[in-house]
Design a protein around this motif. Structure first.
Motif, short mmCIF file in Angstrom:
data_model
loop_
_atom_site.label_atom_id
_atom_site.label_comp_id
_atom_site.label_asym_id
_atom_site.label_seq_id
_atom_site.Cartn_x
_atom_site.Cartn_y
_atom_site.Cartn_z
N THR A 36 -36.86 8.40 -17.11
CA THR A 36 -36.73 7.61 -15.89
C THR A 36 -37.98 7.73 -15.04
O THR A 36 -38.85 8.55 -15.31
N ARG A 60 -34.99 8.92 -10.60
CA ARG A 60 -34.15 7.76 -10.35
C ARG A 60 -32.87 7.92 -11.17
O ARG A 60 -32.40 9.01 -11.34
N ARG A 74 -28.04 10.21 -9.73
CA ARG A 74 -29.00 9.38 -9.01
C ARG A 74 -29.75 10.27 -8.02
O ARG A 74 -29.14 11.08 -7.34
N ASP A 75 -31.05 10.12 -8.00
CA ASP A 75 -31.91 10.90 -7.10
C ASP A 75 -31.74 12.41 -7.31
O ASP A 75 -31.63 13.17 -6.36
#
Length: 83
Positions: A36, A60, A74-75
Motif C-alpha cells: 500500500t 493506507r 486503515r491508517d
C-alpha cells in the motif's frame, strides 16, 4: 506474545508478532510499502521499549488475514525498531 503466519492483502504469508498488550496495530514500513501507499508523519508520538524509531509513517488501506479471519486496517502506524 504469539508469532503467527499472516497475509497482508493478497501477498504470501509473513510472520507477525501478536502482542496483546500493544496500544494499537503496527507494521514495519518495509512490509507496508509492499502492499500500500504510506505517508510520513513526524508528529506520531510512540514511546516504549525500543519503539521510538526514526521512521514513522501511516499506511493506507490494507487487510491482515490470520487463518480465516480478515482484519481490515486503515491508517495503521508503521514504525522502525530502534537498535
Amino acid at each position: 506474545m504469539l508469532l503467527i503466519q499472516t497475509r497482508i492483502n493478497e501477498l504470501p504469508s509473513k510472520l507477525f508478532l501478536i502482542d496483546t498488550g500493544a496500544f494499537s496495530d503496527t507494521i514495519s514500513p518495509a512490509a507496508a510499502r509492499e502492499v500500500t501507499k504510506v505517508r510520513g508523519d513526524s508528529n506520531i508520538q510512540v514511546k516504549g521499549l525500543k519503539w521510538s524509531g526514526k521512521e514513522r509513517v501511516y499506511c493506507r488501506h490494507l487487510t491482515l488475514t490470520f487463518s480465516h479471519f480478515r482484519q481490515p486496517a486503515r491508517d495503521m502506524v508503521a514504525l522502525t525498531r530502534q537498535e
